[in-house]
Design a protein around this motif. Structure first.
Motif, PDB file in Angstrom:
ATOM      1  N   ALA A 117       0.828  -1.208   0.000  1.00  0.00           N
ATOM      2  CA  ALA A 117       0.000   0.000   0.000  1.00  0.00           C
ATOM      3  C   ALA A 117       0.864   1.261   0.000  1.00  0.00           C
ATOM      4  O   ALA A 117       0.560   2.230  -0.702  1.00  0.00           O
ATOM      5  N   LYS A 118       1.946   1.248   0.765  1.00  0.00           N
ATOM      6  CA  LYS A 118       2.853   2.410   0.776  1.00  0.00           C
ATOM      7  C   LYS A 118       3.548   2.575  -0.571  1.00  0.00           C
ATOM      8  O   LYS A 118       3.712   3.688  -1.065  1.00  0.00           O
ATOM      9  N   ASP A 119       3.971   1.464  -1.161  1.00  0.00           N
ATOM     10  CA  ASP A 119       4.638   1.526  -2.459  1.00  0.00           C
ATOM     11  C   ASP A 119       3.701   2.032  -3.551  1.00  0.00           C
ATOM     12  O   ASP A 119       4.133   2.729  -4.473  1.00  0.00           O
ATOM     13  N   ILE A 120       2.436   1.682  -3.469  1.00  0.00           N
ATOM     14  CA  ILE A 120       1.465   2.147  -4.460  1.00  0.00           C
ATOM     15  C   ILE A 120       1.303   3.659  -4.381  1.00  0.00           C
ATOM     16  O   ILE A 120       1.139   4.330  -5.397  1.00  0.00           O
ATOM     17  N   VAL A 121       1.379   4.199  -3.194  1.00  0.00           N
ATOM     18  CA  VAL A 121       1.281   5.658  -3.034  1.00  0.00           C
ATOM     19  C   VAL A 121       2.466   6.346  -3.709  1.00  0.00           C
ATOM     20  O   VAL A 121       2.312   7.408  -4.316  1.00  0.00           O
ATOM     21  N   ILE A 122       3.641   5.731  -3.627  1.00  0.00           N
ATOM     22  CA  ILE A 122       4.867   6.360  -4.126  1.00  0.00           C
ATOM     23  C   ILE A 122       5.112   6.084  -5.614  1.00  0.00           C
ATOM     24  O   ILE A 122       5.510   6.974  -6.358  1.00  0.00           O
TER      25      ILE A 122
END
Length: 96
Positions: free
Chosen positions: A79-84
């Motif tokens: 989820a964090k990687d998708i934001v970035i």
């Protein structure tokens, strides 16, 4: 001569997500090979006709694919990687 960037913040920027993902990116090839649109048709009888709409099943399958393909074994990290990562966003929200 020493230069310096003159930064002028603005409230809005117009950016096309399509332009941020290179034309030869591997996720573009995945979308060319895999038809994620069929997922909705295969699972539509599993969803209720009442209540709030659920998360798009194609997005869930694409998220699972990203986690597997890139070796991300934590849903929180994914989820964090998708934001970035703009390529991940483009892949997930590309209309099938």
């Amino acid at each position: 001569m020493l230069g310096q960037k003159d930064f002028k913040p603005c409230l809005f920027h117009t950016v096309q997500l399509e332009d941020l993902v290179p034309k030869d990116h591997e996720l573009r090839r995945v979308l060319d090979l895999v038809d994620f649109a069929t997922i909705r048709h295969r699972v539509k009888d599993k969803y209720s006709h009442t209540g709030q709409p659920g998360v798009d099943p194609a997005v869930i399958i694409k998220m699972l694919f990203l986690g597997y393909y890139y070796g991300i074994n934590s849903e929180r990290k994914l989820a964090k990687d998708i934001v970035i990562n703009m390529a991940y966003r483009w892949f997930l929200f590309d209309p099938c």
